[in-house]
Design an enzyme around this catalytic site. Structure first.
Site, short mmCIF file in Angstrom:
data_model
loop_
_atom_site.label_atom_id
_atom_site.label_comp_id
_atom_site.label_asym_id
_atom_site.label_seq_id
_atom_site.Cartn_x
_atom_site.Cartn_y
_atom_site.Cartn_z
N ASP A 269 0.84 -1.13 -0.11
CA ASP A 269 0.05 0.14 -0.12
C ASP A 269 0.87 1.29 0.09
O ASP A 269 2.16 1.01 0.03
CB ASP A 269 -0.95 0.20 1.23
CG ASP A 269 -2.22 0.82 0.99
OD1 ASP A 269 -3.15 0.68 1.67
OD2 ASP A 269 -2.05 1.95 0.33
N TRP A 270 0.27 2.39 -0.24
CA TRP A 270 1.07 3.47 -0.21
C TRP A 270 2.24 3.94 0.85
O TRP A 270 1.55 4.15 1.91
CB TRP A 270 0.06 4.79 -0.42
CG TRP A 270 0.77 6.15 -0.80
CD1 TRP A 270 1.45 6.61 0.20
CD2 TRP A 270 0.30 7.09 -1.69
NE1 TRP A 270 1.72 7.90 -0.50
CE2 TRP A 270 1.14 8.32 -1.58
CE3 TRP A 270 -0.67 6.76 -2.81
CZ2 TRP A 270 1.03 9.16 -2.31
CZ3 TRP A 270 -0.68 7.94 -3.80
CH2 TRP A 270 0.20 8.97 -3.71
#
Ligand code: GLC
Length: 725
Positions: free
Chosen positions: A267-268
């Site tokens: 994820d980011w």
């Protein structure tokens, strides 16, 4: 391009080019990008060079065919081996045509329509240049304080699996390579992101392996069994180790036990976040842990491009671990046909015709009518009679903030508001629309105007709720009531003595104290999407009959959280025949039961259940039982009903939930009509994780429940004679 040609391509790639393939950046980083793109996380300064960008493997947050073509064209001119970029984006519940948020879609209990919504989202996204969507999100949720419950399909593992499959089918279609209207799906967030302690985003998740396997993992597994191409890591820890550096979760379970060999994307910023988590000293150790855990793509941080080469040189890892990741990335590019068609479905002209097409909006309207849940309807207040004068009051009376979080290229100003829909349905002289208050403020003048409008009307319709930024990622609340000014407005309007209908626009189950007691009818509309106003008016006037059922319990108050239907009995259950007055599992100041249970939803008609019968009460691993329940429409309008079947295992090797959803069927009944609905009970449905985590059934006594929600049910006992060992 075949696998062998991919292998040949890889032989031509330098180590640095291979490592750069593992880098994913937001679109503004790329030459050829002319727009800001869709930034969905913290933008930190990153030590990346032009060379890193020229050889990066993928882009996120891009929007529009022209933009994608421009970036891809420039990239291919600069990339030494002409390796195309993968374009990814968050197309969660629509691209430009926005559907209700997933928690609302789940309340439709209509996987076919959910699949249709994903097909349309894929069609609009692919013609706009998107190759991969970061969806479906299948995190099981039990805590409405968490902002992202709106993005999930709720608290039930079985239903999450049904919708996970439907969304993957819708996004990916049957043939990713040749169906240019499809996109690859990426199931997220692996794993158990929805179990964040205290409902606070990014917080610790600490579950037993049995809880994980029994309730939280099946949704992801269902998506992968349906062919989902990618998996995204969760921000949270799982058993003390952040998912993005968790070898046991990613290597042992996801890849070895489940056999997943697709792309695992962080994820980011989640790779670099191993440092604040406290399991990595620095970027270098973060890179080491993530690559060893099998994270193929690092989203929006640069630990890999900074340190992997050095880690190989120092003998910490072998180049083959990089090659594995590059092979997965190139294989997906090949599956999508990007080597032959680097622009894939991107088509500027076609985009104008397809995106936001009226037919798509019609599906959004239909899905929104099925996603709304009628929570209260005293005195048959609804449906409304079209000759009544309406005072439409509230901050959502004329608000386009009904698309909800993660609404991609949806434009609030283009959403059909309640006001617009009422104006299409009623002559203007029958309609008086005032704001009454803002979402979080109210003035005496606003209140005065509202009271005036209400006094001149036959019926009051109040449109209240949460701003969409009070939901979604990092949108967590400890107080899950409506903001106080809106409660003040509701309380004041209730003194007018007129029938009052409250429409709720929100992304989570709310504590409805201050709403329910003042309303004659309550319709939960969630964030209903582009056609939200039209769908709600269709329901308010009986053009459509509400059929939605909750897939997440509404607590009596936040102090009950987590409260969910498939809980265990405890050793001192409240209400047991021999229960003590005090020493039982209960609160001194609130009920144990939620305000509205899982599966709850009213209709404009009345349905009655009778005659739950079984073909036998003896089940074996080789012979099934067929259950039949009779459902009758004893009201005076046609209605759709979602008949639900639950099973209870009375005695297990470990404690077992009081009920577990095993099947459901949507039926339509005319007034006076009766139907028999059947459900086949199999031994497989009775399997669970035992003390040693073996997944099997054991003989014993069970109860089948059938009903209109998880509480109001008929029951019938049966036995499993021989379990599966
Ligand atoms: C966000 C979200 C994730 C999303 C990703 C890319 O932080 O957690 O769901 O897909 O970043 O936008």
């Amino acid at each position: 391009m075949t696998t062998s040609t991919i292998q040949n391509l890889m032989k031509q790639m330098t180590l640095h080019e291979k490592i750069a393939q593992l880098l994913q950046l937001a679109s503004p980083f790329f030459k050829g990008s002319t727009e800001q793109g869709h930034i969905t996380g913290p933008m930190a300064a990153m030590p990346i060079s032009d060379e890193h960008i020229e050889h990066a493997g993928s882009v996120l947050g891009v929007a529009g065919a022209a933009e994608v073509i421009s970036i891809q064209k420039t990239h291919l001119e600069n990339n030494r081996l002409g390796i195309p970029l993968l374009f990814m984006a968050d197309i969660i519940h629509g691209y430009k045509t926005i559907f209700p948020v997933p928690l609302a879609i789940a309340c439709s209990w209509d996987p076919e329509l959910a699949q249709k919504s994903a097909e349309i989202a894929a069609k609009e996204a692919s013609v706009s240049g998107v190759h991969v969507t970061f969806a479906p999100m299948v995190d099981l949720v039990r805590d409405p304080r968490w902002g992202r419950v709106m993005e999930s399909t709720g608290e039930d593992s079985y239903l999450n699996q049904v919708f996970a499959r439907a969304f993957v089918r819708g996004f990916q279609g049957q043939d990713l390579a040749n169906d240019l209207q499809s996109v690859a799906a990426c199931v997220k967030h692996f794993a158990a992101y929805g179990a964040a302690e205290a409902g606070r985003d990014y917080n610790t998740v600490d579950l037993s392996e049995r809880q994980l396997r029994e309730f939280y993992l099946p949704g992801y597994k269902a998506a992968l069994d349906e062919g989902c191409e990618m998996v995204m890591t969760a921000f949270n820890t799982v058993d003390g180790i952040p998912a993005s550096g968790n070898e046991k979760l990613m290597r042992s379970l996801l890849r070895e036990e489940w056999g997943f060999d697709g792309i695992l994307i962080s994820d980011w910023g989640a790779v670099k976040e191993l440092i604040p988590h406290g399991v990595a000293e620095d970027d270098k150790e973060a890179a080491l842990k993530a690559i060893k855990a099998g994270v193929d793509i690092e989203m929006m941080t640069a630990c890999y491009v900074q340190h992997l080469a050095q880690l190989i040189a120092e003998g910490e890892i072998k180049e083959t671990i990089i090659d594995e990741a590059v092979l997965r990335i190139l294989t997906l590019k090949e599956k999508l046909g990007l080597f032959e068609k680097p622009y894939r479905g991107a088509d500027v002209e076609l985009e104008q015709q397809v995106v936001g097409h009226q037919d798509h909006l019609q599906v959004s309207r239909e899905l929104a009518t099925k996603s709304c849940v009628l929570l209260k309807n005293d005195h048959h207040t609804l449906p409304l009679n079209s000759n009544k004068k309406i005072a439409l009051i509230g901050p959502f009376a004329d608000s386009g903030d009904i698309l909800g979080p993660w609404s991609a290229l949806g434009v609030k100003e283009e959403a059909v508001t309640l006001k617009q829909a009422f104006e299409k349905h009623l002559p203007i002289e029958q309609l008086n629309i005032v704001t009454g208050c803002h979402v979080e403020t109210i003035s005496s003048q606003q209140l005065e105007e509202a009271m005036q409008a209400a006094s001149n009307a036959d019926v009051i319709v109040v449109a209240v709720g949460e701003d969409s930024d009070m939901s979604g990622e990092a949108g967590c609340r400890t107080n899950i009531q409506l903001p106080a000014p809106q409660l003040e407005l509701l309380k004041a309007l209730a003194t007018c003595g007129k029938p009052m209908i409250t429409i709720l626009f929100n992304g989570r189950p709310l504590d409805l104290h201050g709403v329910l007691e003042h309303s004659d009818a309550v319709l939960e509309a969630w964030y209903p999407g582009s056609e939200g106003g039209s769908a709600i008016v269709d329901l308010l006037y009986g053009i459509k009959n509400p059929s939605g059922k909750l897939t997440m319990s509404f607590p009596d108050n936040v102090g009950q959280v987590p409260v969910y239907y498939n809980h265990f009995n405890t050793g001192r259950p409240q209400g047991a025949p021999d229960a003590q007055e005090r020493y039982v599992s209960q609160y001194l100041d609130a009920p144990n039961e939620p305000l509205f249970p899982f599966g709850f939803g009213l209709s404009y008609t009345q349905l009655s259940y009778s005659d739950l019968e079984l073909t036998s009460t003896q089940l074996t691993k080789d012979t099934d039982i067929t259950a039949t329940v009779t459902v009758s429409n004893v009201g005076n309008v046609t209605g759709e009903e979602i008949v639900q079947f639950y099973i209870q295992d009375l005695v297990g090797e470990v404690v077992r939930p009081l009920k577990e959803l095993k099947s459901f069927q949507r039926i339509s009944l005319k007034p006076g009509e009766t139907k028999q609905v059947t459900f086949t009970i199999t031994e497989q449905q009775l399997r669970y994780h035992h003390a040693d985590l073996s997944f099997k059934s054991d003989k014993g006594s069970f109860v089948l429940y059938a009903g209109t929600n998880s509480k109001d049910v008929l029951s019938h006992s049966f036995q499993l004679i021989s379990g599966r060992n």
